[in-house]
Design a protein around this motif. Structure first.
Motif, PDB file in Angstrom:
ATOM      1  N   PRO A  11       0.812  -1.214   0.000  1.00  0.00           N
ATOM      2  CA  PRO A  11       0.000   0.000   0.000  1.00  0.00           C
ATOM      3  C   PRO A  11       0.851   1.273   0.000  1.00  0.00           C
ATOM      4  CG  PRO A  11       0.048  -0.957   2.178  1.00  0.00           C
ATOM      5  CD  PRO A  11       0.779  -1.911   1.276  1.00  0.00           C
ATOM      6  N   ALA A  12       0.165   2.418  -0.076  1.00  0.00           N
ATOM      7  CA  ALA A  12       0.827   3.717  -0.170  1.00  0.00           C
ATOM      8  C   ALA A  12       1.815   3.937   0.972  1.00  0.00           C
ATOM      9  CB  ALA A  12      -0.228   4.828  -0.159  1.00  0.00           C
ATOM     10  N   ALA A  13       2.989   4.460   0.622  1.00  0.00           N
ATOM     11  CA  ALA A  13       3.994   4.882   1.603  1.00  0.00           C
ATOM     12  C   ALA A  13       4.452   3.762   2.538  1.00  0.00           C
ATOM     13  CB  ALA A  13       3.478   6.080   2.407  1.00  0.00           C
ATOM     14  N   ALA A  14       4.456   2.540   2.039  1.00  0.00           N
ATOM     15  CA  ALA A  14       4.886   1.413   2.885  1.00  0.00           C
ATOM     16  C   ALA A  14       6.415   1.306   2.944  1.00  0.00           C
ATOM     17  CB  ALA A  14       4.298   0.105   2.352  1.00  0.00           C
ATOM     18  N   GLY A  15       7.112   2.141   2.162  1.00  0.00           N
ATOM     19  CA  GLY A  15       8.576   2.069   2.144  1.00  0.00           C
ATOM     20  C   GLY A  15       9.094   1.143   1.059  1.00  0.00           C
ATOM     21  N   ALA A 127       2.497  -1.837   6.361  1.00  0.00           N
ATOM     22  CA  ALA A 127       2.629  -1.280   7.719  1.00  0.00           C
ATOM     23  C   ALA A 127       1.284  -0.646   8.031  1.00  0.00           C
ATOM     24  CB  ALA A 127       3.739  -0.218   7.765  1.00  0.00           C
ATOM     25  N   SER A 128       1.045  -0.326   9.284  1.00  0.00           N
ATOM     26  CA  SER A 128      -0.237   0.294   9.630  1.00  0.00           C
ATOM     27  C   SER A 128      -0.356   1.640   8.907  1.00  0.00           C
ATOM     28  CB  SER A 128      -0.315   0.525  11.148  1.00  0.00           C
ATOM     29  OG  SER A 128       0.550   1.587  11.505  1.00  0.00           O
ATOM     30  N   ALA A 129      -1.599   2.083   8.682  1.00  0.00           N
ATOM     31  CA  ALA A 129      -1.815   3.355   7.984  1.00  0.00           C
ATOM     32  C   ALA A 129      -1.160   4.505   8.747  1.00  0.00           C
ATOM     33  CB  ALA A 129      -3.313   3.609   7.816  1.00  0.00           C
ATOM     34  N   GLU A 130      -1.200   4.443  10.091  1.00  0.00           N
ATOM     35  CA  GLU A 130      -0.627   5.539  10.902  1.00  0.00           C
ATOM     36  C   GLU A 130       0.888   5.606  10.727  1.00  0.00           C
ATOM     37  OE1 GLU A 130      -2.809   3.306  11.970  1.00  0.00           O
ATOM     38  OE2 GLU A 130      -4.573   4.543  12.360  1.00  0.00           O
ATOM     39  N   VAL A 131       1.530   4.453  10.748  1.00  0.00           N
ATOM     40  CA  VAL A 131       2.994   4.430  10.587  1.00  0.00           C
ATOM     41  C   VAL A 131       3.370   4.915   9.184  1.00  0.00           C
ATOM     42  CG1 VAL A 131       4.979   2.878  10.356  1.00  0.00           C
ATOM     43  CG2 VAL A 131       3.457   2.662  12.322  1.00  0.00           C
ATOM     44  N   ARG A 132       2.629   4.454   8.193  1.00  0.00           N
ATOM     45  CA  ARG A 132       2.937   4.872   6.826  1.00  0.00           C
ATOM     46  C   ARG A 132       2.742   6.375   6.666  1.00  0.00           C
ATOM     47  NH1 ARG A 132      -0.619   2.568   3.348  1.00  0.00           N
ATOM     48  NH2 ARG A 132      -1.889   1.479   4.865  1.00  0.00           N
ATOM     49  N   ALA A 133       1.659   6.904   7.251  1.00  0.00           N
ATOM     50  CA  ALA A 133       1.397   8.343   7.141  1.00  0.00           C
ATOM     51  C   ALA A 133       2.488   9.140   7.852  1.00  0.00           C
ATOM     52  CB  ALA A 133       0.029   8.669   7.722  1.00  0.00           C
ATOM     53  N   ARG A 134       2.957   8.634   9.004  1.00  0.00           N
ATOM     54  CA  ARG A 134       4.008   9.352   9.728  1.00  0.00           C
ATOM     55  C   ARG A 134       5.282   9.420   8.886  1.00  0.00           C
ATOM     56  NH1 ARG A 134       4.697   6.268  14.415  1.00  0.00           N
ATOM     57  NH2 ARG A 134       2.466   6.462  14.740  1.00  0.00           N
ATOM     58  N   ARG A 135       5.624   8.307   8.257  1.00  0.00           N
ATOM     59  CA  ARG A 135       6.838   8.292   7.415  1.00  0.00           C
ATOM     60  C   ARG A 135       6.698   9.228   6.217  1.00  0.00           C
ATOM     61  NH1 ARG A 135       7.213   1.786   7.036  1.00  0.00           N
ATOM     62  NH2 ARG A 135       8.034   1.346   9.100  1.00  0.00           N
ATOM     63  N   ARG A 136       5.524   9.169   5.558  1.00  0.00           N
ATOM     64  CA  ARG A 136       5.320  10.023   4.378  1.00  0.00           C
ATOM     65  C   ARG A 136       5.305  11.489   4.778  1.00  0.00           C
ATOM     66  NH1 ARG A 136       3.855   8.798  -0.727  1.00  0.00           N
ATOM     67  NH2 ARG A 136       5.542   7.333  -0.324  1.00  0.00           N
ATOM     68  N   TRP A 137       4.702  11.775   5.943  1.00  0.00           N
ATOM     69  CA  TRP A 137       4.636  13.157   6.422  1.00  0.00           C
ATOM     70  C   TRP A 137       6.063  13.678   6.665  1.00  0.00           C
ATOM     71  CZ3 TRP A 137       6.036  15.166  11.285  1.00  0.00           C
ATOM     72  CH2 TRP A 137       5.729  16.516  11.431  1.00  0.00           C
ATOM     73  N   ALA A 138       6.913  12.848   7.290  1.00  0.00           N
ATOM     74  CA  ALA A 138       8.300  13.261   7.547  1.00  0.00           C
ATOM     75  C   ALA A 138       9.026  13.532   6.225  1.00  0.00           C
ATOM     76  CB  ALA A 138       9.033  12.185   8.349  1.00  0.00           C
ATOM     77  N   ILE A 180       5.808  -8.759   4.522  1.00  0.00           N
ATOM     78  CA  ILE A 180       6.695  -8.146   5.515  1.00  0.00           C
ATOM     79  C   ILE A 180       5.999  -6.914   6.084  1.00  0.00           C
ATOM     80  CG2 ILE A 180       8.966  -7.094   5.927  1.00  0.00           C
ATOM     81  CD1 ILE A 180      10.042  -8.712   3.583  1.00  0.00           C
ATOM     82  N   ASP A 181       5.640  -6.983   7.362  1.00  0.00           N
ATOM     83  CA  ASP A 181       5.012  -5.839   8.017  1.00  0.00           C
ATOM     84  C   ASP A 181       6.112  -5.015   8.674  1.00  0.00           C
ATOM     85  OD1 ASP A 181       3.750  -4.045   9.795  1.00  0.00           O
ATOM     86  OD2 ASP A 181       2.000  -5.348   9.928  1.00  0.00           O
ATOM     87  N   THR A 182       6.288  -3.777   8.185  1.00  0.00           N
ATOM     88  CA  THR A 182       7.410  -2.957   8.657  1.00  0.00           C
ATOM     89  C   THR A 182       6.996  -1.964   9.754  1.00  0.00           C
ATOM     90  OG1 THR A 182       7.148  -1.171   7.037  1.00  0.00           O
ATOM     91  CG2 THR A 182       8.415  -3.087   6.337  1.00  0.00           C
ATOM     92  N   SER A 183       5.774  -2.131  10.310  1.00  0.00           N
ATOM     93  CA  SER A 183       5.298  -1.170  11.326  1.00  0.00           C
ATOM     94  C   SER A 183       6.306  -0.994  12.459  1.00  0.00           C
ATOM     95  CB  SER A 183       3.973  -1.620  11.936  1.00  0.00           C
ATOM     96  OG  SER A 183       2.998  -1.748  10.957  1.00  0.00           O
ATOM     97  N   GLU A 184       6.913  -2.113  12.871  1.00  0.00           N
ATOM     98  CA  GLU A 184       7.823  -2.073  14.024  1.00  0.00           C
ATOM     99  C   GLU A 184       9.286  -2.140  13.597  1.00  0.00           C
ATOM    100  OE1 GLU A 184       6.434  -2.157  17.232  1.00  0.00           O
ATOM    101  OE2 GLU A 184       4.409  -2.191  16.378  1.00  0.00           O
ATOM    102  N   LEU A 185       9.552  -2.012  12.293  1.00  0.00           N
ATOM    103  CA  LEU A 185      10.940  -2.187  11.817  1.00  0.00           C
ATOM    104  C   LEU A 185      11.542  -0.861  11.368  1.00  0.00           C
ATOM    105  CD1 LEU A 185      10.540  -5.333   9.476  1.00  0.00           C
ATOM    106  CD2 LEU A 185      11.151  -5.298  11.903  1.00  0.00           C
ATOM    107  N   SER A 186      12.863  -0.730  11.524  1.00  0.00           N
ATOM    108  CA  SER A 186      13.561   0.417  10.946  1.00  0.00           C
ATOM    109  C   SER A 186      13.758   0.123   9.455  1.00  0.00           C
ATOM    110  CB  SER A 186      14.933   0.582  11.609  1.00  0.00           C
ATOM    111  OG  SER A 186      15.736  -0.545  11.268  1.00  0.00           O
TER     112      SER A 186
END
Ligand code: CDP
Length: 202
Positions: A11-15, A127-138, A180-186
């Motif tokens: 999905p969007a902004a998953a890295g 990754a969760s939508a919140e984590v993805r949004a935080r990364r994209r926002w940064a 691969i769920d990257t919510s908790e991964l660097s």
């Protein structure tokens, strides 16, 4: 002769972009960010062109520049991406890229399901939508864009829904994809999971 193809969807902004580049660099494969194709078509539509015509007229130079990275173009991309004629016009270019003898990594939404169903390795990065949004926002703030976190989260959710619900090549993990769920991964941890998955298939 067809080479080794790595299909990376999610999905969007998953890295996907960051880890795809890491995989490509590690193995010496070429990398295609297929989202850029849809973004380039979306940008042409924002400039007044008809979508299918814009997709058929796309040239490599259309993929260059930072102008395609913003949220308006992302929304326009996900709107043109529901149009079967647009997807059909972009198919041959993606398949030829995937067949490069030296190996290729393609990232997008339908690479493992539609573009390269026979890929040697399929990864579904999420990754969760919140984590993805935080990364994209940064990322967007780092480039001086003024979107708030709330706006980015709404954009991510809206595009996810449109990408998953469309009839033509909807976003979903191929049955044989490694998820691969990257919510908790660097980024480094996510990249190393992906490298391991590719290594296992080599
Ligand atoms: O970078 P981000 O994950 O936010 O988006 P992107 O990969 O650049 O893709 C932009 C939009 O293009 C997505 O929301 C999808 O609607 C569309 N897309 C698609 O339909 N199929 C692909 N293979 C790649 C992108």
């Amino acid at each position: 002769m067809s080479g080794f193809t790595v299909a990376i969807d999610g999905p969007a902004a998953a890295g996907k972009g960051t880890v795809s580049k890491a995989v490509a660099a590690h193995f010496g494969f070429a990398h295609l960010d297929t989202g850029l194709l849809y973004r380039a078509v979306g940008a042409k539509v924002l400039a007044g062109m008809e979508a299918a015509q814009a997709a058929r007229a796309l040239v490599p130079d259309d993929l260059l520049g930072d102008g395609l990275r913003g949220p308006d173009v992302a929304q326009a991309a996900s709107k043109v991406a529901v149009i079967p004629e647009v997807r059909a016009a972009l198919l041959d270019f993606q398949r030829s890229f995937a067949a490069r003898a030296a190996g290729a990594v393609l990232d997008g939404r339908d690479i493992g399901t539609v573009i390269c169903p026979d890929a040697a390795v399929k990864l579904f990065v999420t990754a969760s939508a919140e984590v993805r949004a935080r990364r994209r926002w940064a990322e967007l703030s780092g480039r001086g864009m003024a979107e708030t976190y709330g706006q980015v989260l709404a954009d991510v959710r809206e595009r996810d829904a449109r990408d998953m619900e469309r009839a033509a090549a909807p976003l979903c993990a191929a049955p044989d994809a490694v998820v691969i769920d990257t919510s908790e991964l660097s980024i480094a941890q996510a990249a190393s999971r992906e490298l391991e998955a590719v290594q296992r298939a080599r």
